[in-house]
Design a protein around this motif. Structure first.
Motif, PDB file in Angstrom:
ATOM      1  N   SER A   1     -12.549   4.319   0.376  1.00 30.03           N
ATOM      2  CA  SER A   1     -12.565   5.028   1.649  1.00 30.03           C
ATOM      3  C   SER A   1     -12.612   3.998   2.775  1.00 30.03           C
ATOM      4  N   ARG A   2     -12.084   4.384   3.900  1.00 31.46           N
ATOM      5  CA  ARG A   2     -12.119   3.504   5.077  1.00 31.46           C
ATOM      6  C   ARG A   2     -13.272   3.906   5.996  1.00 31.46           C
TER       7      ARG A   2
ATOM      8  N   GLY B   1      -2.238   4.444   5.500  1.00 32.68           N
ATOM      9  CA  GLY B   1      -2.314   5.884   5.708  1.00 32.68           C
ATOM     10  C   GLY B   1      -3.418   6.563   4.928  1.00 32.68           C
ATOM     11  N   GLY B   2      -4.119   5.799   4.102  1.00 30.32           N
ATOM     12  CA  GLY B   2      -5.217   6.357   3.320  1.00 30.32           C
ATOM     13  C   GLY B   2      -4.872   6.686   1.886  1.00 30.32           C
ATOM     14  N   ASP B   3      -3.600   6.563   1.508  1.00 29.47           N
ATOM     15  CA  ASP B   3      -3.225   6.832   0.116  1.00 29.47           C
ATOM     16  C   ASP B   3      -3.801   5.748  -0.799  1.00 29.47           C
ATOM     17  N   THR B   4      -4.241   6.189  -1.971  1.00 32.80           N
ATOM     18  CA  THR B   4      -4.838   5.281  -2.943  1.00 32.80           C
ATOM     19  C   THR B   4      -3.887   5.052  -4.105  1.00 32.80           C
TER      20      THR B   4
ATOM     21  N   ALA C   1      -8.150  -6.031  12.725  1.00 30.97           N
ATOM     22  CA  ALA C   1      -8.416  -4.613  12.474  1.00 30.97           C
ATOM     23  C   ALA C   1      -7.942  -4.232  11.081  1.00 30.97           C
ATOM     24  N   LEU C   2      -8.890  -3.903  10.224  1.00 35.84           N
ATOM     25  CA  LEU C   2      -8.566  -3.616   8.829  1.00 35.84           C
ATOM     26  C   LEU C   2      -7.751  -2.338   8.664  1.00 35.84           C
ATOM     27  N   ASP C   3      -7.783  -1.456   9.672  1.00 34.11           N
ATOM     28  CA  ASP C   3      -7.021  -0.212   9.599  1.00 34.11           C
ATOM     29  C   ASP C   3      -5.516  -0.449   9.475  1.00 34.11           C
TER      30      ASP C   3
ATOM     31  N   ASN D   1     -16.728   0.601  11.426  1.00 34.09           N
ATOM     32  CA  ASN D   1     -17.349  -0.644  10.983  1.00 34.09           C
ATOM     33  C   ASN D   1     -16.337  -1.646  10.448  1.00 34.09           C
ATOM     34  N   ASN D   2     -15.038  -1.295  10.576  1.00 32.86           N
ATOM     35  CA  ASN D   2     -13.957  -2.209  10.197  1.00 32.86           C
ATOM     36  C   ASN D   2     -14.101  -2.672   8.751  1.00 32.86           C
TER      37      ASN D   2
END
Length: 125
Positions: free
Chosen positions: A71-72, A54-57, A28-30, A76-77
Protein backbone atom coordinates in the motif's frame (compact mmCIF):
# COMPACT_ATOMS: atom_id res chain seq x y z
CA UNK A 1 20.18 13.87 -1.31
CA UNK A 2 18.04 11.15 -2.85
CA UNK A 3 17.55 8.22 -0.49
CA UNK A 4 15.43 5.12 -0.06
CA UNK A 5 15.34 3.13 3.16
CA UNK A 6 13.60 -0.06 4.26
CA UNK A 7 12.64 -0.51 7.89
CA UNK A 8 10.40 -2.53 10.18
CA UNK A 9 12.19 -5.85 10.21
CA UNK A 10 12.57 -7.97 13.31
CA UNK A 11 11.93 -11.32 14.93
CA UNK A 12 8.47 -12.85 14.71
CA UNK A 13 7.01 -16.27 15.43
CA UNK A 14 5.67 -18.51 12.71
CA UNK A 15 2.16 -17.41 11.76
CA UNK A 16 2.78 -13.85 12.84
CA UNK A 17 2.79 -10.59 10.90
CA UNK A 18 5.17 -7.75 10.21
CA UNK A 19 4.84 -4.47 8.36
CA UNK A 20 7.87 -3.19 6.50
CA UNK A 21 8.17 0.35 5.18
CA UNK A 22 10.10 1.76 2.25
CA UNK A 23 10.56 5.48 2.76
CA UNK A 24 11.93 7.95 0.25
CA UNK A 25 13.60 11.29 0.79
CA UNK A 26 14.50 13.82 -1.87
CA UNK A 27 11.97 12.55 -4.43
CA UNK A 28 8.24 11.76 -4.59
CA UNK A 29 7.68 8.03 -4.34
CA UNK A 30 4.18 8.36 -5.83
CA UNK A 31 5.78 8.69 -9.28
CA UNK A 32 7.73 5.48 -8.91
CA UNK A 33 6.98 1.78 -9.06
CA UNK A 34 8.27 0.21 -5.86
CA UNK A 35 9.44 -3.39 -5.70
CA UNK A 36 10.40 -5.55 -2.76
CA UNK A 37 13.09 -8.20 -2.88
CA UNK A 38 14.60 -10.58 -0.37
CA UNK A 39 17.72 -12.64 -0.05
CA UNK A 40 17.80 -15.60 2.29
CA UNK A 41 21.10 -16.94 3.63
CA UNK A 42 22.84 -18.95 0.96
CA UNK A 43 20.22 -18.19 -1.67
CA UNK A 44 19.90 -15.84 -4.60
CA UNK A 45 18.01 -12.57 -4.40
CA UNK A 46 14.31 -13.05 -5.13
CA UNK A 47 11.78 -10.55 -6.46
CA UNK A 48 8.56 -10.63 -4.46
CA UNK A 49 6.02 -7.95 -5.26
CA UNK A 50 5.69 -4.55 -6.90
CA UNK A 51 3.26 -1.62 -6.82
CA UNK A 52 2.89 0.64 -9.84
CA UNK A 53 2.20 4.36 -9.85
CA UNK A 54 -1.50 3.67 -10.32
CA UNK A 55 -1.64 1.32 -7.36
CA UNK A 56 -1.77 -1.97 -9.26
CA UNK A 57 0.15 -4.79 -7.61
CA UNK A 58 2.28 -7.32 -9.46
CA UNK A 59 3.35 -10.52 -7.70
CA UNK A 60 6.69 -12.01 -8.71
CA UNK A 61 6.77 -14.85 -6.20
CA UNK A 62 3.90 -17.34 -5.87
CA UNK A 63 5.02 -18.08 -2.31
CA UNK A 64 3.84 -14.68 -1.08
CA UNK A 65 0.53 -14.43 -2.91
CA UNK A 66 -2.32 -14.15 -0.45
CA UNK A 67 0.06 -13.32 2.40
CA UNK A 68 1.91 -10.16 1.31
CA UNK A 69 0.32 -6.92 0.17
CA UNK A 70 1.48 -3.41 -0.67
CA UNK A 71 0.00 0.00 0.00
CA UNK A 72 1.11 3.57 -0.56
CA UNK A 73 1.28 6.07 2.28
CA UNK A 74 1.55 9.19 0.16
CA UNK A 75 1.59 11.80 2.99
CA UNK A 76 4.63 10.05 4.45
CA UNK A 77 6.22 9.36 1.05
CA UNK A 78 6.51 5.64 1.59
CA UNK A 79 5.24 2.24 0.54
CA UNK A 80 4.32 -0.37 3.16
CA UNK A 81 4.67 -4.12 2.80
CA UNK A 82 2.22 -6.04 4.98
CA UNK A 83 3.37 -9.60 5.59
CA UNK A 84 0.95 -12.05 7.17
CA UNK A 85 1.17 -15.71 8.16
CA UNK A 86 4.95 -15.55 8.12
CA UNK A 87 6.85 -18.82 7.93
CA UNK A 88 10.47 -19.71 8.71
CA UNK A 89 11.23 -19.81 4.99
CA UNK A 90 10.39 -16.09 4.84
CA UNK A 91 13.51 -15.36 6.88
CA UNK A 92 15.71 -13.09 4.77
CA UNK A 93 17.15 -9.66 4.21
CA UNK A 94 14.38 -7.57 2.68
CA UNK A 95 15.04 -4.57 0.47
CA UNK A 96 13.00 -2.17 -1.61
CA UNK A 97 13.81 -0.46 -4.88
CA UNK A 98 12.16 2.14 -7.05
CA UNK A 99 11.96 3.00 -10.73
CA UNK A 100 9.79 5.59 -12.45
CA UNK A 101 6.52 4.38 -13.89
CA UNK A 102 5.11 0.89 -13.79
CA UNK A 103 6.11 -2.53 -12.57
CA UNK A 104 7.91 -4.81 -14.99
CA UNK A 105 6.41 -8.19 -15.82
CA UNK A 106 9.35 -9.88 -14.11
CA UNK A 107 11.74 -8.72 -11.36
CA UNK A 108 13.97 -6.00 -12.76
CA UNK A 109 17.03 -6.14 -10.52
CA UNK A 110 19.26 -4.08 -12.78
CA UNK A 111 16.77 -1.49 -13.98
CA UNK A 112 16.03 0.15 -10.65
CA UNK A 113 16.86 3.80 -10.06
CA UNK A 114 17.10 3.61 -6.28
CA UNK A 115 17.81 0.80 -3.82
CA UNK A 116 17.06 1.02 -0.14
CA UNK A 117 19.13 -0.28 2.73
CA UNK A 118 17.94 -3.73 3.74
CA UNK A 119 16.01 -4.76 6.82
CA UNK A 120 16.25 -8.24 8.37
CA UNK A 121 13.23 -10.45 8.97
CA UNK A 122 13.61 -13.57 11.10
CA UNK A 123 10.72 -15.98 11.53
CA UNK A 124 11.08 -18.55 14.28
CA UNK A 125 9.33 -21.91 14.17
Amino acid sequence: QLLLAASGGGLVQSGGSLRLSCAASGFALDYYAVSWFRQAPGKEREGLICISVGGDTTYYADSVKGRYSLSRDSPNNRVDLQMNNLQPEDTALYSCAAVQGYCAESPNFYGMSYWGKETMVVVSS
